[in-house]
Design an enzyme around this catalytic site. Structure first.
Site, short mmCIF file in Angstrom:
data_model
loop_
_atom_site.label_atom_id
_atom_site.label_comp_id
_atom_site.label_asym_id
_atom_site.label_seq_id
_atom_site.Cartn_x
_atom_site.Cartn_y
_atom_site.Cartn_z
CG ASP A 2 -3.20 13.71 6.01
OD1 ASP A 2 -3.10 12.48 6.05
OD2 ASP A 2 -2.93 14.46 6.96
CG ASN A 50 4.79 9.19 3.74
OD1 ASN A 50 4.39 9.86 2.78
ND2 ASN A 50 4.31 9.39 4.96
C1 FPP Z 1 -1.57 10.35 3.40
O1 FPP Z 1 -2.72 9.86 4.07
C2 FPP Z 1 -1.43 9.66 2.12
C3 FPP Z 1 -0.28 9.05 1.68
C4 FPP Z 1 0.96 9.04 2.46
C5 FPP Z 1 -0.24 8.33 0.40
C6 FPP Z 1 -0.97 8.98 -0.72
C7 FPP Z 1 -0.97 8.08 -1.88
C8 FPP Z 1 -1.97 7.94 -2.79
C9 FPP Z 1 -3.19 8.77 -2.79
C10 FPP Z 1 -1.92 6.89 -3.84
C11 FPP Z 1 -0.73 6.83 -4.73
C12 FPP Z 1 -0.35 8.13 -5.38
C13 FPP Z 1 -0.45 8.43 -6.71
C14 FPP Z 1 0.12 9.69 -7.22
C15 FPP Z 1 -1.11 7.56 -7.70
P1 FPP Z 1 -2.55 8.96 5.35
O2 FPP Z 1 -2.31 7.56 4.93
O3 FPP Z 1 -1.48 9.53 6.23
O4 FPP Z 1 -3.96 9.09 6.03
P2 FPP Z 1 -4.26 9.13 7.59
O5 FPP Z 1 -3.59 10.36 8.13
O6 FPP Z 1 -5.74 9.22 7.65
O7 FPP Z 1 -3.72 7.85 8.19
#
Ligand code: FPP
Length: 217
Positions: A2, A50
């Site tokens: 996150d 998501n």
């Molecule tokens: C949560 O942070 C993150 C995600 C929902 C996506 C995570 C995906 C990756 C790191 C890349 C692809 C994955 C792999 C396995 C290659 P957020 O977007 O909710 O962050 P925020 O809370 O700061 O908005």
């Protein structure tokens, strides 16, 4: 994993750039876990919730997953890591499904560290699926072992510690069955900033915990 969005926002970058930086952090974290002898690590890449995000962001995440499978995951399999996925992959774009399936199949007999990617994963969905699966087999009384045997991580250890990054302190539908006796750690680091120091901190915190599993010692 996150904090990708906030990491990007701090730099006036699009959210996609945060996820891209998140992949670089993921590579580092996997390397550090391997170096410390961690036997299994699971990463939450995309939850069943998501899908509510803008399509553009969703597409970017799946593209990163495809690239990660073709490049990094392939290398891990060559190094004897076992790569597995948990979640309903059937709803992902065909290309993403194929890239993951190929890697998972090619490394299924590997014996090294298990890298588990949760994608289109939800803990409640996992439990409900397991119960339906058991009921379909004609059994009408479910016990704990049966559920454990029908979830994605059947036969694998429950997580010793669950770490959430970015200062948020909730579980968000992650490994709800498996976490019964897991330790929890909430750290402020945004996922893309994760490095060796954070892994040292996590391991050190874990080593201070006194796990009793309901016993008194
Ligand atoms: C949560 O942070 C993150 C995600 C929902 C996506 C995570 C995906 C990756 C790191 C890349 C692809 C994955 C792999 C396995 C290659 P957020 O977007 O909710 O962050 P925020 O809370 O700061 O908005």
């Amino acid at each position: 994993m996150d904090g990708n969005g906030r990491w990007a926002k701090k730099r006036a970058l699009p959210r996609k750039a945060g996820h891209k930086a998140g992949v670089d952090a993921l590579k580092k974290v996997i390397e550090e876990c391997q170096a410390r002898g961690v036997q299994m690590c699971s990463f939450y890449a995309f939850s069943t919730e998501n899908w509510k995000r803008p399509q553009d962001e969703i597409n970017a995440i799946f593209k990163l997953v495809e690239d990660f499978a073709a490049n990094e995951l392939k290398k891990y399999v060559d190094k004897n890591y076992r790569v597995m996925c948990m979640g309903d992959l059937s709803l992902l774009p065909q290309k993403t499904q194929d890239s993951l399936k190929e890697i998972v199949d090619s490394g299924k007999n590997n014996t090294g560290m298990i890298v588990n990617i949760a994608i289109n994963y939800g803990g409640r969905q996992e439990i409900v699926n397991a119960i339906n699966y058991i009921l379909q087999s004609g059994i009408n009384k479910v016990d704990e072992q049966m559920v454990s045997d029908c979830i994605y991580t059947a036969g694998l250890p429950d997580p010793d510690i669950i770490v959430r990054t970015s200062g948020e302190e909730r579980i968000s539908n992650f490994m709800l069955w498996q976490l019964a006796y897991s330790e929890f750690l909430f750290i402020d680091t945004l996922w893309p900033d994760m490095d060796k120091k954070d892994i040292d901190y996590i391991i050190n915190e874990y080593s201070k915990r006194n796990r009793r599993f309901g016993d008194i010692k």
